[in-house]
Write an enzyme that holds these catalytic residues in place. Structure first.
Site, PDB file in Angstrom:
ATOM      1  N   SER A   1       2.976  -1.865  10.396  1.00 46.89           N
ATOM      2  CA  SER A   1       4.431  -1.927  10.618  1.00 46.89           C
ATOM      3  C   SER A   1       5.041  -3.297  10.301  1.00 46.89           C
ATOM      4  O   SER A   1       5.978  -3.725  10.971  1.00 46.89           O
ATOM      5  CB  SER A   1       4.780  -1.477  12.039  1.00 46.89           C
TER       6      SER A   1
ATOM      7  N   HIS B   1      -9.748   1.170   4.228  1.00 44.76           N
ATOM      8  CA  HIS B   1      -8.532   1.400   5.015  1.00 44.76           C
ATOM      9  C   HIS B   1      -8.860   2.380   6.146  1.00 44.76           C
ATOM     10  O   HIS B   1      -9.682   3.283   5.970  1.00 44.76           O
ATOM     11  CB  HIS B   1      -7.428   1.963   4.109  1.00 44.76           C
TER      12      HIS B   1
ATOM     13  N   GLY C   1       2.025   2.584  10.730  1.00 45.94           N
ATOM     14  CA  GLY C   1       2.962   3.685  10.578  1.00 45.94           C
ATOM     15  C   GLY C   1       3.611   4.132  11.876  1.00 45.94           C
ATOM     16  O   GLY C   1       4.248   5.177  11.932  1.00 45.94           O
TER      17      GLY C   1
ATOM     18  N   LYS D   1       0.174   4.194  -0.508  1.00 44.76           N
ATOM     19  CA  LYS D   1      -0.496   5.405  -0.014  1.00 44.76           C
ATOM     20  C   LYS D   1      -0.169   6.583  -0.937  1.00 44.76           C
ATOM     21  O   LYS D   1      -0.003   6.377  -2.140  1.00 44.76           O
ATOM     22  CB  LYS D   1      -0.120   5.667   1.448  1.00 44.76           C
TER      23      LYS D   1
ATOM     24  N   ASN E   1       0.881  -1.172   0.000  1.00 41.22           N
ATOM     25  CA  ASN E   1       0.000   0.000   0.000  1.00 41.22           C
ATOM     26  C   ASN E   1       0.917   1.220   0.000  1.00 41.22           C
ATOM     27  O   ASN E   1       1.432   1.612   1.038  1.00 41.22           O
ATOM     28  CB  ASN E   1      -0.886  -0.023   1.252  1.00 41.22           C
TER      29      ASN E   1
HETATM   30  P1  PGA Z   1       2.494   0.522   7.644  1.00 41.63           P
HETATM   31  O1  PGA Z   1       1.054   0.731   6.946  1.00 41.63           O
HETATM   32  O2  PGA Z   1       3.041  -0.771   7.105  1.00 41.63           O
HETATM   33  O3  PGA Z   1       3.299   1.713   7.202  1.00 41.63           O
HETATM   34  O4  PGA Z   1       2.267   0.473   9.106  1.00 41.63           O
HETATM   35  C1  PGA Z   1       0.200  -0.352   6.736  1.00 41.63           C
HETATM   36  C2  PGA Z   1      -1.088   0.121   6.131  1.00 41.63           C
HETATM   37  O5  PGA Z   1      -1.589   1.188   6.516  1.00 41.63           O
HETATM   38  O6  PGA Z   1      -1.662  -0.541   5.246  1.00 41.63           O
END
Ligand code: PGA
Length: 253
Positions: A215, A97, A175, A11, A9
């Site tokens: 994460s 999401h 995140g 983003k 993802n």
């Molecule tokens: P992250 O995000 O791996 O940066 O924690 C995961 C997500 O929001 O799909």
């Protein structure tokens, strides 16, 4: 056997040139994508044509959009429909999401409409669920997450849910660098599977790929994916680095 999936993802990150470099690097890194494994790249809308042309022909790779609109078509300036995605051969779309739920006020009903349009239009949803920190601290994460599933998915038929993809993403782990422990992930994934089993039976429940998100990185992927009900990951930050994400792909069971 249900699919084991490493889904990226991205983003709202990367320039066009960076996105191209990353996609190319992932495709040429020879990740071990065997028959029951799948890599899905969840890219921003403008990069879909690039991702399809660079990764579309790579064995075991598929492209996802990160969102779609909850209406079929019409005067919704700036929005993207399921029909548009399907017409470009986009195979998956991330639905619900937590960032969409929080910043764009997407509720259970809107998400149900999106899922319906996806299934009618031939684009497979990756349906996200997961609790905020306050709910985890109160110990009510199971009922919270179960409600998200019930309210947006439980009008569907057993056939529509066979082979479905769910991503469990505890918001407190997204995140933040704070991963749920593999035991916490397994506990929730087993709960989610049991909820589907209760409603639709074990065969449907066993066919659903339940990804963990929050994460995930190269250093913890093997431990997380080693759990029996964790069928891969939905990966944000670590999916932006080719070597990290390749290691994550290679950690699929
Ligand atoms: P992250 O995000 O791996 O940066 O924690 C995961 C997500 O929001 O799909």
């Amino acid at each position: 056997m249900r699919k084991q999936i490493a889904a990226a993802n991205w983003k709202m990150n990367l320039t066009a040139a960076q996105a191209h470099t990353l996609t190319h690097a992932l495709c040429t890194s020879n990740p071990a994508v065997e028959d029951n494994r799948l890599v899905i790249l969840g890219v921003p809308f403008p990069y879909i044509p690039m991702a399809l042309s660079v990764a579309g022909a790579t064995k075991g790779f598929a492209i996802a959009a990160q969102n779609c609109y909850h209406k079929k078509s019409g005067a919704y300036t700036g929005e993207v429909s399921v029909e548009m995605l399907a017409s470009m051969q986009v195979e998956y779309v991330i639905i619900g999401h937590s960032e969409r739920r929080e910043y764009f006020n997407e509720d259970h009903a809107v998400l149900a409409e999106k899922v319906n349009l996806c299934l009618a239009g031939g684009v497979k949803p990756i349906f996200c669920c997961g609790e905020p920190l306050s709910i985890r601290e109160a110990g009510t994460q199971n009922v919270f997450t179960e409600t998200q599933l019930r309210e947006s998915l439980f009008h569907l038929s057993a056939e529509q849910l066979t082979g479905f993809v769910i991503a469990y993403e505890p918001i407190w782990a997204i995140g933040t660098g704070k991963t749920a422990s593999s035991e916490q992930a397994q506990e929730m994934h087993a709960h989610i599977r049991s909820v589907f089993a209760g409603q639709y039976g074990a065969t449907v429940a066993d066919s659903i790929s339940i990804l963990y998100g929050g994460s995930v990185k190269a250093a913890n992927a093997t431990e997380l994916f080693g759990k029996p009900d964790v069928d891969g990951g939905l990966v944000g930050g670590a999916s932006l680095v080719a070597e990290e994400f390749t290691t994550i792909i290679n950690s699929l069971q």
